[in-house]
Design a protein around this motif. Structure first.
Motif, short mmCIF file in Angstrom:
data_model
loop_
_atom_site.label_atom_id
_atom_site.label_comp_id
_atom_site.label_asym_id
_atom_site.label_seq_id
_atom_site.Cartn_x
_atom_site.Cartn_y
_atom_site.Cartn_z
N THR A 261 0.82 -1.21 0.00
CA THR A 261 0.00 0.00 0.00
C THR A 261 0.85 1.26 0.00
O THR A 261 0.39 2.33 -0.40
N GLY A 262 2.09 1.13 0.48
CA GLY A 262 2.98 2.28 0.55
C GLY A 262 2.83 3.08 1.84
O GLY A 262 3.64 3.97 2.11
N ARG A 263 1.83 2.78 2.63
CA ARG A 263 1.58 3.59 3.82
C ARG A 263 2.72 3.50 4.84
O ARG A 263 3.12 4.50 5.42
N THR A 264 3.25 2.29 5.04
CA THR A 264 4.34 2.13 6.00
C THR A 264 5.58 2.88 5.54
O THR A 264 6.21 3.61 6.32
N SER A 265 5.94 2.73 4.27
CA SER A 265 7.13 3.41 3.75
C SER A 265 6.97 4.92 3.82
O SER A 265 7.91 5.64 4.18
N MET A 295 -2.17 7.07 -3.96
CA MET A 295 -2.56 8.15 -3.06
C MET A 295 -1.58 8.29 -1.90
O MET A 295 -1.38 9.39 -1.37
N ALA A 296 -0.97 7.17 -1.49
CA ALA A 296 0.02 7.23 -0.42
C ALA A 296 1.33 7.83 -0.92
O ALA A 296 1.92 8.69 -0.26
N LEU A 297 1.79 7.40 -2.09
CA LEU A 297 3.09 7.85 -2.60
C LEU A 297 3.05 9.27 -3.15
O LEU A 297 4.04 10.00 -3.08
N PHE A 298 1.90 9.66 -3.70
CA PHE A 298 1.80 10.97 -4.35
C PHE A 298 0.56 11.72 -3.86
O PHE A 298 -0.38 11.97 -4.63
#
Length: 353
Positions: A261-265, A295-298
């Motif tokens: 999901t990218g949320r942790t990173s 949405m998490a990364l950008f």
């Protein structure tokens, strides 16, 4: 090197463009003339799979290279049928399975009795179906993957992406100044990936333990963490700092095996920037890209977590998206894992006769 006449190549659906790239590079590297043999895809009237192999009589006593990206149940079923057909029904001499992305990579904790260790049973199934050699690119845990392969007598070949990532980021590192660049590992398990890149580029690295609590990630201090690093990595531990203050005013390159999901990173990146870090960049081998990852990364109109992102191409981004839907308009720099897969395949072919 074994001749092309003794080899046959098949590929499942799912990520054929990547598999074709690997075969093209393999042909140039090993002076071969391999091409994919045709699979007739069809379905019976009751919905059962009806696909079959073109000219299966040619498989007998040949070495089969089977490419797969089993990210869905349907593709895993197709892969299983192809393995059993080639090896058990049509008499392939050996079967090498190439999985750029290894499924069930996180389901490997035997100490968690409430969870099924699916990676272990998946590897057992591969061996029972007829796989002789397994080629994977950077599994989540090399140790557990090797342990399970050893348990069931399956020869494992791990493709290391360090070289291609080093080549991809070298220009950025030079522009930033090597004296101000550090690799960063967000947990104990990722240290080996960051350490390999740090050694290859002559750089230092920093690592810190993290705590997941209420769906949030916290960077914490743990006096035992450095002792664990020294115990695992021996002399190489001298390259690893566990003090986030060593990242102050530096550019951090965060090394991950995958992004979901990218949320942790992203949460980790934002917290790093609170420690006066000049910039944070992300390197991830496997673009799992679960819903919400863009949405998490950008995040629109908000502070961006990463200044630059590099993704490998071992699998399609996401699960149901088209290639275009998984694209980001150039915001993510793709790095092909095909060359390192080829290196492992050349080693496999060297053992065949």
């Amino acid at each position: 090197m074994i001749s092309s006449e003794k080899l046959m190549v098949y590929g499942t659906t799912g990520h054929h463009s990547f598999h074709a790239r690997v075969v093209n590079i393999l042909n140039r590297t090993a002076s071969l003339t391999l091409r994919f043999s045709h699979i007739w895809h069809s379905t019976w009237s009751d919905g059962e799979p009806g696909f079959c192999l073109d000219e299966p009589q040619k498989i007998s006593d040949k070495h089969v290279l089977l490419f797969a990206c089993p990210i869905t149940t349907r593709i895993r079923s197709e892969m299983a049928d192809l393995i059993k057909a080639c090896k058990l029904q049509y008499g392939a001499k050996t079967l090498t399975l190439i999985l750029g992305f290894l499924p069930f990579r996180r389901q490997d904790h035997e100490e968690k009795n409430n969870e099924i260790t699916r990676l272990r049973w998946f590897i057992r199934d591969l061996k029972c179906w007829g796989v002789d050699h397994l080629v994977v690119c950077e599994p989540h845990s090399e140790e557990k993957t090797q342990e399970f392969c050893d348990e069931f007598g399956l020869k494992l070949w791990i493709a290391d992406p360090t070289k291609v990532f080093v080549e991809a980021i070298s220009g950025v590192v030079a522009a930033l100044g090597k004296d101000r660049v550090r690799f960063y590992s967000p947990d104990l398990g990722s240290i080996i990936r960051s350490l390999r890149m740090a050694k290859a580029m002559g750089l230092q690295m920093c690592a810190s333990p993290k705590l997941r609590q209420n769906n949030e990630v916290h960077l914490v201090e743990d006096s035992r963490f450095l002792d664990k690093v020294a115990e695992i990595f021996g002399d190489d531990a001298a390259l690893v700092s566990c003090d986030l203050n060593d990242l102050a005013e530096c550019h951090a390159f965060m090394r991950e095996d995958e992004l979901s999901t990218g949320r942790t990173s992203c949460s980790t990146a934002h917290r790093l920037k609170l420690n006066r870090i000049a910039s944070v960049r992300l390197i991830a081998t496997h673009p799992v890209c679960s819903p919400g990852w863009k949405m998490a990364l950008f995040p629109f109109g908000e502070l961006q977590p990463f200044d630059t992102i590099w993704f490998g191409d071992t699998r399609p981004r996401g699960h149901d998206e088209t290639e275009y839907e998984g694209s980001t308009g150039g915001r993510i720099i793709p790095v092909s894992m095909a060359p390192v897969i080829v290196q492992s395949l050349v080693s496999v072919l060297g053992t065949l006769s």
